[in-house]
Design a protein around this motif. Sequence first.
Motif, PDB file in Angstrom:
ATOM      1  N   PRO A  14      -2.198 -18.603  -8.703  1.00  0.00           N
ATOM      2  CA  PRO A  14      -2.704 -19.537  -7.677  1.00  0.00           C
ATOM      3  C   PRO A  14      -2.816 -18.876  -6.311  1.00  0.00           C
ATOM      4  N   GLY A  15      -3.971 -19.048  -5.691  1.00  0.00           N
ATOM      5  CA  GLY A  15      -4.199 -18.488  -4.368  1.00  0.00           C
ATOM      6  C   GLY A  15      -4.686 -17.056  -4.358  1.00  0.00           C
ATOM      7  N   ALA A  16      -4.767 -16.408  -5.552  1.00  0.00           N
ATOM      8  CA  ALA A  16      -5.203 -15.010  -5.598  1.00  0.00           C
ATOM      9  C   ALA A  16      -6.685 -14.895  -5.272  1.00  0.00           C
ATOM     10  N   GLN A  17      -7.047 -13.806  -4.624  1.00  0.00           N
ATOM     11  CA  GLN A  17      -8.427 -13.512  -4.290  1.00  0.00           C
ATOM     12  C   GLN A  17      -8.982 -12.501  -5.293  1.00  0.00           C
ATOM     13  N   LEU A  18     -10.187 -12.768  -5.786  1.00  0.00           N
ATOM     14  CA  LEU A  18     -10.811 -11.831  -6.716  1.00  0.00           C
ATOM     15  C   LEU A  18     -11.338 -10.636  -5.933  1.00  0.00           C
ATOM     16  N   ALA A  19     -11.015  -9.436  -6.391  1.00  0.00           N
ATOM     17  CA  ALA A  19     -11.395  -8.225  -5.670  1.00  0.00           C
ATOM     18  C   ALA A  19     -11.859  -7.161  -6.653  1.00  0.00           C
ATOM     19  N   ASP A  20     -12.647  -6.236  -6.140  1.00  0.00           N
ATOM     20  CA  ASP A  20     -13.180  -5.136  -6.930  1.00  0.00           C
ATOM     21  C   ASP A  20     -12.822  -3.840  -6.211  1.00  0.00           C
ATOM     22  N   GLU A  21     -11.987  -3.017  -6.833  1.00  0.00           N
ATOM     23  CA  GLU A  21     -11.525  -1.801  -6.161  1.00  0.00           C
ATOM     24  C   GLU A  21     -12.660  -0.828  -5.867  1.00  0.00           C
ATOM     25  N   ARG A  22     -13.810  -1.021  -6.504  1.00  0.00           N
ATOM     26  CA  ARG A  22     -14.961  -0.165  -6.203  1.00  0.00           C
ATOM     27  C   ARG A  22     -15.556  -0.495  -4.838  1.00  0.00           C
ATOM     28  N   ARG A  23     -15.221  -1.680  -4.293  1.00  0.00           N
ATOM     29  CA  ARG A  23     -15.695  -2.086  -2.969  1.00  0.00           C
ATOM     30  C   ARG A  23     -14.523  -2.079  -1.992  1.00  0.00           C
ATOM     31  N   LEU A  24     -13.891  -0.957  -1.917  1.00  0.00           N
ATOM     32  CA  LEU A  24     -12.677  -0.831  -1.125  1.00  0.00           C
ATOM     33  C   LEU A  24     -12.941  -1.088   0.360  1.00  0.00           C
ATOM     34  N   ASP A  25     -14.074  -0.653   0.867  1.00  0.00           N
ATOM     35  CA  ASP A  25     -14.386  -0.855   2.290  1.00  0.00           C
ATOM     36  C   ASP A  25     -14.439  -2.339   2.643  1.00  0.00           C
ATOM     37  N   GLU A  26     -14.992  -3.155   1.746  1.00  0.00           N
ATOM     38  CA  GLU A  26     -15.070  -4.593   2.013  1.00  0.00           C
ATOM     39  C   GLU A  26     -13.671  -5.217   2.035  1.00  0.00           C
ATOM     40  N   ILE A  27     -12.809  -4.752   1.165  1.00  0.00           N
ATOM     41  CA  ILE A  27     -11.439  -5.279   1.120  1.00  0.00           C
ATOM     42  C   ILE A  27     -10.690  -4.896   2.386  1.00  0.00           C
ATOM     43  N   ILE A  28     -10.850  -3.648   2.815  1.00  0.00           N
ATOM     44  CA  ILE A  28     -10.172  -3.184   4.031  1.00  0.00           C
ATOM     45  C   ILE A  28     -10.636  -3.994   5.234  1.00  0.00           C
ATOM     46  N   ALA A  29     -11.932  -4.326   5.285  1.00  0.00           N
ATOM     47  CA  ALA A  29     -12.474  -5.073   6.418  1.00  0.00           C
ATOM     48  C   ALA A  29     -12.060  -6.544   6.400  1.00  0.00           C
ATOM     49  N   ALA A  30     -11.697  -7.071   5.233  1.00  0.00           N
ATOM     50  CA  ALA A  30     -11.427  -8.509   5.105  1.00  0.00           C
ATOM     51  C   ALA A  30     -10.004  -8.895   5.493  1.00  0.00           C
ATOM     52  N   TYR A  31      -9.083  -7.941   5.569  1.00  0.00           N
ATOM     53  CA  TYR A  31      -7.682  -8.281   5.813  1.00  0.00           C
ATOM     54  C   TYR A  31      -7.097  -7.397   6.919  1.00  0.00           C
ATOM     55  N   ARG A  32      -6.032  -7.914   7.533  1.00  0.00           N
ATOM     56  CA  ARG A  32      -5.373  -7.176   8.602  1.00  0.00           C
ATOM     57  C   ARG A  32      -4.388  -6.169   8.004  1.00  0.00           C
ATOM     58  N   PRO A  33      -4.258  -5.004   8.605  1.00  0.00           N
ATOM     59  CA  PRO A  33      -3.345  -3.989   8.062  1.00  0.00           C
ATOM     60  C   PRO A  33      -1.886  -4.405   8.068  1.00  0.00           C
ATOM     61  N   ASP A  34      -1.507  -5.382   8.941  1.00  0.00           N
ATOM     62  CA  ASP A  34      -0.108  -5.794   8.989  1.00  0.00           C
ATOM     63  C   ASP A  34       0.227  -6.887   7.978  1.00  0.00           C
ATOM     64  N   GLN A  35      -0.766  -7.361   7.194  1.00  0.00           N
ATOM     65  CA  GLN A  35      -0.490  -8.369   6.170  1.00  0.00           C
ATOM     66  C   GLN A  35       0.141  -7.730   4.942  1.00  0.00           C
ATOM     67  N   LYS A  36       1.052  -8.495   4.320  1.00  0.00           N
ATOM     68  CA  LYS A  36       1.630  -8.022   3.063  1.00  0.00           C
ATOM     69  C   LYS A  36       0.609  -8.281   1.961  1.00  0.00           C
ATOM     70  N   VAL A  37       0.339  -7.269   1.145  1.00  0.00           N
ATOM     71  CA  VAL A  37      -0.662  -7.371   0.091  1.00  0.00           C
ATOM     72  C   VAL A  37      -0.009  -7.047  -1.251  1.00  0.00           C
ATOM     73  N   VAL A  38      -0.251  -7.926  -2.230  1.00  0.00           N
ATOM     74  CA  VAL A  38       0.220  -7.705  -3.602  1.00  0.00           C
ATOM     75  C   VAL A  38      -1.004  -7.639  -4.509  1.00  0.00           C
ATOM     76  N   ILE A  39      -1.048  -6.630  -5.349  1.00  0.00           N
ATOM     77  CA  ILE A  39      -2.213  -6.397  -6.206  1.00  0.00           C
ATOM     78  C   ILE A  39      -1.773  -6.478  -7.663  1.00  0.00           C
TER      79      ILE A  39
END
Length: 331
Positions: free
Chosen positions: A242-267
């Motif tokens: 619940p609450g997970a975001q669908l992501a594609d590691e091949r689009r790493l630049d888009e993921i980096i741009a979508a979140y703040r570096p100080d946020q905790k991220v679980v993959i």
Amino acid sequence: MLHDLVARYGPALVFVNALAASLGLPVPAMPTLIAFGAMAALHPASIGAQLLPVLVLAVFASVAGDSVWFFAGRYYGGATLKTLCRLSLSRDTCVKKTERFFGRWGVRVLTVSKLVPGLSLLSVPMAGAVGVPYRAFVAHDGIGAAIWATLGLAVGVMVSRQVDWLLGAFNRLGPRSLFVVAALLAAYAGYRWLRRRALNAKLVDARIAVDELHALMSGEPAPVVLDIRSDEKRQLEPYVIPGAQLADERRLDEIIAAYRPDQKVVIYCSCPNEVSAAWMAKKLIEAGFHDVLPLKGGIDAWRDAGRAVASLPLRADDEGRPEGQSAPRAA
């Protein structure tokens, strides 16, 4: 002596070897096909006449063995894919590439899967899991097996002189040659296993457990949870944390741009070895993120712990699905 053995037992050996290889045993069949093709070129009167029967036997054995995995995928769905993922000596990223390749080309991928190392690992059971008709499976898998077997025999004919020299060397070694071959296969499998074990050992301390993630999701601020499974795997297992975001590691630049570096991220991913999740966590940290961890055990560990999951919508029809592929099955 070697000529007599090949003339008498060659077809049976090719059949058994092709069947074992298609069942997933670590006994590659291509060298056997090449050796038989070479012997046929060197002895056309006796062994050469067996080329066509051997080709038919190799195709039949390959399709028979693949059919076992096809029906395993049909009746057990995602569980079969997870079992292969655990048994595979390949990285999880290779498995994901196979899933995506099948998702793009559908059952047609079976016509070339035997020629691409690792591609047939999941493509055969996936064909069963997504509901490909058995008739379509046999047609495409049979074509692929025929191309594979013909290529092996043809290569053997073309390099018959070199193979003759090699077989002569083994013949001089006598029974010891079998131990040499077995030792080489064992060394290769051992190297792959040790490399994968070393990689998994590096991940032990750099992961977050299910209970810890669940506790963090109940607090503020909640961590960003990224689901990086392939689209094909999500079709087979249409649920997420619940609450997970669908992501594609091949689009790493888009993921980096979508979140703040100080946020905790679980993959998390799906395969038990979590290599894909660890690879992406490493890339995000290199990009400046401070707190990124893969989920230990992936989404399977989350479900096994009794935690709730949210459903993903399934497509209502087959529009846009590759040829020969019907509606996906949930695990």
